[in-house]
Design a protein around this motif. Structure first.
Motif, short mmCIF file in Angstrom:
data_model
loop_
_atom_site.label_atom_id
_atom_site.label_comp_id
_atom_site.label_asym_id
_atom_site.label_seq_id
_atom_site.Cartn_x
_atom_site.Cartn_y
_atom_site.Cartn_z
N ASN A 181 0.85 -1.19 0.00
CA ASN A 181 0.00 0.00 0.00
C ASN A 181 0.89 1.24 0.00
OD1 ASN A 181 -2.42 1.42 0.07
ND2 ASN A 181 -2.54 1.40 2.29
N ARG A 182 0.39 2.32 -0.59
CA ARG A 182 1.12 3.59 -0.63
C ARG A 182 0.16 4.72 -0.34
NH1 ARG A 182 4.76 4.16 -5.55
NH2 ARG A 182 6.30 3.30 -4.11
N ILE A 183 0.60 5.63 0.50
CA ILE A 183 -0.15 6.84 0.81
C ILE A 183 0.76 8.02 0.49
CG2 ILE A 183 -1.21 8.22 2.66
CD1 ILE A 183 -1.58 5.55 4.20
N ALA A 184 0.25 9.01 -0.22
CA ALA A 184 1.02 10.21 -0.52
C ALA A 184 0.24 11.43 -0.03
CB ALA A 184 1.26 10.32 -2.03
N CYS A 185 0.96 12.32 0.66
CA CYS A 185 0.35 13.54 1.17
C CYS A 185 1.42 14.62 1.15
CB CYS A 185 -0.18 13.32 2.59
SG CYS A 185 -1.02 14.75 3.28
N GLY A 186 1.31 15.54 0.21
CA GLY A 186 2.33 16.59 0.09
C GLY A 186 3.68 15.99 -0.21
N LYS A 187 4.69 16.36 0.59
CA LYS A 187 6.05 15.88 0.35
C LYS A 187 6.33 14.52 0.99
CE LYS A 187 8.00 18.54 4.18
NZ LYS A 187 8.95 19.56 4.57
#
Length: 115
Positions: A69-75
């Protein structure tokens, strides 16, 4: 040329890791990068120490990271992975969560939490 997104940078890191390409990995990490065992145990600092860690890791086994799983939030990009390592002693699997901070198109800091 457009700046790669933080997700692009982390995916390139995962691809280079699975290819055991130390040169590509070193280029993805910032010159003054810091890697930590979560939350604050410093594992390596600077691109030379990062390259040395990867070189030793790849010499000891042939690790392959599988993204769950991957979560991206801003940097920030957070990957949940299973890393399978093969050595003369056998095969092991290690579950981990890796948090990457991407600044100016390169990984500036990374934290690893192991299950």
């Amino acid at each position: 040329m457009h700046m790669p997104t933080p997700t692009d940078v982390v995916q390139a890191q995962l691809d280079a890791y699975n290819a055991h390409d130390v040169s590509a990995l070193a280029a993805i990490y910032a010159d003054h990068v810091q890697q930590f065992q979560h939350p604050d145990v410093l594992l390596a600092e600077g691109s030379a120490q990062i390259a040395a860690r990867f070189t030793a890791r790849f010499a000891a086994s042939r690790p392959q990271a599988r993204l769950l799983n991957r979560i991206a939030c801003g940097k920030l990009v957070i990957d949940h992975e299973i890393v399978t390592s093969v050595t003369d002693a056998g095969t092991t699997e290690q579950e981990l969560v890796a948090t990457y901070e991407v600044v100016d198109g390169r990984i500036a800091r990374a934290w690893f939490a192991f299950a």
